[in-house]
Design a protein around this motif. Structure first.
Motif, PDB file in Angstrom:
ATOM      1  N   PHE A  64       1.260  -0.995  -0.225  1.00 16.51           N
ATOM      2  CA  PHE A  64       0.229   0.508  -0.076  1.00 16.51           C
ATOM      3  C   PHE A  64       0.986   1.376   0.139  1.00 16.51           C
ATOM      4  O   PHE A  64       1.094   2.399  -0.643  1.00 16.51           O
ATOM      5  N   MET A  65       2.265   1.683   0.985  1.00 17.76           N
ATOM      6  CA  MET A  65       2.956   2.742   1.065  1.00 17.76           C
ATOM      7  C   MET A  65       4.013   2.059   0.365  1.00 17.76           C
ATOM      8  O   MET A  65       5.297   1.749   0.752  1.00 17.76           O
ATOM      9  N   ILE A 157       2.330  13.363   3.201  1.00 17.47           N
ATOM     10  CA  ILE A 157       2.414  11.776   2.957  1.00 17.47           C
ATOM     11  C   ILE A 157       3.771  13.114   2.338  1.00 17.47           C
ATOM     12  O   ILE A 157       3.387  13.941   1.211  1.00 17.47           O
ATOM     13  N   GLN A 166       0.816   4.135  -6.196  1.00 15.74           N
ATOM     14  CA  GLN A 166       0.094   3.235  -4.895  1.00 15.74           C
ATOM     15  C   GLN A 166      -1.405   2.539  -5.774  1.00 15.74           C
ATOM     16  O   GLN A 166      -2.274   3.130  -6.401  1.00 15.74           O
ATOM     17  N   HIS A 169      -7.473   2.543  -4.266  1.00 15.78           N
ATOM     18  CA  HIS A 169      -8.415   2.099  -3.516  1.00 15.78           C
ATOM     19  C   HIS A 169      -9.706   2.585  -3.072  1.00 15.78           C
ATOM     20  O   HIS A 169      -9.150   4.209  -2.850  1.00 15.78           O
ATOM     21  N   ASP A 171     -10.513   4.566   0.548  1.00 16.83           N
ATOM     22  CA  ASP A 171     -10.561   4.988   2.084  1.00 16.83           C
ATOM     23  C   ASP A 171     -10.985   4.494   3.495  1.00 16.83           C
ATOM     24  O   ASP A 171      -9.796   4.092   4.162  1.00 16.83           O
ATOM     25  N   ASN A 193      -6.578  16.803   0.137  1.00 16.33           N
ATOM     26  CA  ASN A 193      -4.961  16.351   0.231  1.00 16.33           C
ATOM     27  C   ASN A 193      -4.740  17.838  -0.363  1.00 16.33           C
ATOM     28  O   ASN A 193      -5.017  18.357  -1.383  1.00 16.33           O
ATOM     29  N   THR A 206      -2.108  12.874  -7.358  1.00 19.11           N
ATOM     30  CA  THR A 206      -3.071  11.635  -7.188  1.00 19.11           C
ATOM     31  C   THR A 206      -3.956  11.602  -7.571  1.00 19.11           C
ATOM     32  O   THR A 206      -4.466  12.081  -9.306  1.00 19.11           O
ATOM     33  N   TRP A 239     -12.019  14.317  -1.565  1.00 15.13           N
ATOM     34  CA  TRP A 239     -12.885  13.491  -2.088  1.00 15.13           C
ATOM     35  C   TRP A 239     -13.299  12.107  -1.069  1.00 15.13           C
ATOM     36  O   TRP A 239     -14.013  13.121  -0.692  1.00 15.13           O
ATOM     37  N   HIS A 245      -8.829   6.060  -5.377  1.00 16.68           N
ATOM     38  CA  HIS A 245      -8.185   6.758  -6.212  1.00 16.68           C
ATOM     39  C   HIS A 245      -6.179   6.552  -5.540  1.00 16.68           C
ATOM     40  O   HIS A 245      -5.852   5.517  -4.684  1.00 16.68           O
ATOM     41  N   GLY A 246      -5.374   6.802  -5.385  1.00 20.83           N
ATOM     42  CA  GLY A 246      -4.156   6.100  -4.910  1.00 20.83           C
ATOM     43  C   GLY A 246      -3.089   7.412  -5.644  1.00 20.83           C
ATOM     44  O   GLY A 246      -3.516   8.082  -6.357  1.00 20.83           O
ATOM     45  N   TYR A 247      -1.587   8.085  -4.751  1.00 19.30           N
ATOM     46  CA  TYR A 247      -0.921   8.436  -5.075  1.00 19.30           C
ATOM     47  C   TYR A 247      -0.352   8.015  -7.076  1.00 19.30           C
ATOM     48  O   TYR A 247      -0.049   6.489  -6.865  1.00 19.30           O
ATOM     49  N   ARG A 256       7.791  14.784  -3.594  1.00 18.61           N
ATOM     50  CA  ARG A 256       6.009  15.689  -3.643  1.00 18.61           C
ATOM     51  C   ARG A 256       4.881  14.921  -2.002  1.00 18.61           C
ATOM     52  O   ARG A 256       4.748  13.914  -2.007  1.00 18.61           O
ATOM     53  N   ILE A 260      -2.386  15.293   3.682  1.00 18.60           N
ATOM     54  CA  ILE A 260      -4.184  15.031   4.064  1.00 18.60           C
ATOM     55  C   ILE A 260      -4.741  14.685   5.103  1.00 18.60           C
ATOM     56  O   ILE A 260      -4.184  14.489   6.569  1.00 18.60           O
TER      57      ILE A 260
HETATM   58  O1  LIG Z   1      -0.938  11.543  -1.569  1.00 19.49           O
HETATM   59  C1  LIG Z   1      -1.637  10.529  -2.121  1.00 19.49           C
HETATM   60  O2  LIG Z   1      -1.705  11.407  -3.193  1.00 19.49           O
HETATM   61  C2  LIG Z   1      -2.586   9.753  -1.878  1.00 19.49           C
HETATM   62  C3  LIG Z   1      -3.015   9.271  -0.828  1.00 19.49           C
HETATM   63  C4  LIG Z   1      -3.577   7.605  -0.317  1.00 19.49           C
HETATM   64  O3  LIG Z   1      -4.859   8.362  -1.286  1.00 19.49           O
HETATM   65  C5  LIG Z   1      -3.265   7.082   0.701  1.00 19.49           C
HETATM   66  O4  LIG Z   1      -2.136   7.022   1.303  1.00 19.49           O
HETATM   67  O5  LIG Z   1      -4.620   6.773   1.823  1.00 19.49           O
END
Ligand SMILES: O=C(O)CCC(=O)C(=O)O
Ligand SMILES: [Fe+2]
Length: 321
Positions: A64-65, A157, A166, A169, A171, A193, A206, A239, A245-247, A256, A260
């Motif tokens: 995920f991260m 982040i 990423q 997903h 949230d 964000n 994102t 959102w 979504h995801g980075y 970057r 958030i």
């Molecule tokens: O940092 C971002 O652009 C999104 C990060 C994200 O969606 C998350 O970590 O849940």
């Protein structure tokens, strides 16, 4: 592979559009961009204050991260300016009021809604066996949907150079299956964000799938359905907890950074316990609305004898705990 073939677009709003228009777009598309929320100089001041905390913060390193990320969770406690600029920001609070429909709105301009015509009464089957029953009607589209809302999640982040996409997903998946992903129910989370530098496709802006907040959860997004929140420093992407979504991957040689935070109804547990992340002695130095949004507020089904329900850090009138 980039997502340059996508033709999905994100609704944008400067301060000129009304909150009702922006809320309507957010509920329709699941994502909007608010331009010009904070001046660049303010964002730079916040970034400077975060800098030493990133130097010591843990990197990610799971599916995920990415390992090339680092996060700071308790940034509200670093300096009151984070709360003053973000939690007391009237554009942000007006939009949260319009989407989460609290009984007690946070923005100065939001009209307090009529109470739900839903109440408890004492019932007697005829033999004196008293019981409390609730009755009335409630329209989730009109609300109210909570006593108040509060922070349920948040991280600043940083995507370091080399960070990869990423996985997309939702949230609010952290509360599944207890809170099902059901588009017919009221909103359970909205996330913001703040772009702390210009967000571009190259540095990991994102990625969002507009409309995906209304999809059945089995439906998978394809690359052509992904839109990028490319936006200047000081803009905020907003959102819903149900929006995919995801980075993005960071192909540049500078990090970057984004800031958030997510709001949810007071009856939902916090993904991160913000009363521990920002303990009472630090929270006390913040404005009342920030104290409340961190979670030091009672209401609905939650109370604490001996404390002021509106600010649990203060003694109340109901005697000792
Ligand atoms: O940092 C971002 O652009 C999104 C990060 C994200 O969606 C998350 O970590 O849940
Ligand atoms: Fe996310």
């Amino acid at each position: 592979m980039g997502e340059t073939m996508s033709n999905a677009e994100i609704f944008r709003s400067g301060a000129e559009k009304s909150t009702a228009q922006v809320a309507q777009a957010l509920l329709r598309d699941g994502v909007v961009i608010l331009d010009d929320v904070l001046p660049a100089a303010v964002v730079d001041r916040l970034s400077e204050k975060l800098q030493p905390h990133f130097d010591t913060s843990q990197s990610g390193g799971d599916a995920f991260m990415d390992a090339a990320t680092s996060t700071v969770t308790a940034f509200w406690g670093i300096h009151p300016e984070f709360s003053e600029q973000l939690l007391l920001n009237q554009r942000i609070l007006e939009l949260a009021d319009a989407v989460l429909l609290p009984e007690n709105p946070m923005a100065a301009s939001t009209v307090r809604p009529a109470k739900a015509s839903y109440a408890a009464r004492l019932a007697d089957p005829g033999d004196g066996c008293l019981q409390i029953v609730s009755e009335g009607t409630w329209d989730p589209a009109r609300g109210p949907n909570c006593h108040h809302y509060r922070l349920v999640a948040g991280d600043s982040i940083r995507l370091h150079p080399g960070c990869k996409d990423q996985p997309l997903h939702r949230d609010q998946g952290v509360w599944e299956p207890y809170v099902p992903n059901d588009p017919s129910t009221p909103q359970h989370e909205m996330i913001f964000n703040l772009a702390a530098i210009n967000f571009t496709e190259a540095n990991g802006a994102t990625r969002f799938v507009p409309g995906s907040h209304l999809w059945p959860k089995e439906r998978l997004a394809t690359r052509g359905e992904v839109a990028r929140a490319e936006m200047p420093k000081g803009a905020v992407a907003v959102w819903l907890g149900r929006t995919l979504h995801g980075y993005g991957a960071n192909h540049t040689d500078v990090p970057r950074p984004g800031i958030i935070f997510g709001f949810g109804p007071d009856w939902l547990t916090q993904e991160c316990n913000l009363c521990l992340a920002v303990p009472p002695e630090v929270a006390r130095t913040l404005p009342l609305q920030a104290i409340q949004l961190l979670g030091y507020r009672a209401g609905g089904g939650n109370s604490l004898k001996g404390r002021n329900a509106e600010n649990l850090l203060e003694p109340g009138k109901s005697g000792a705990l």
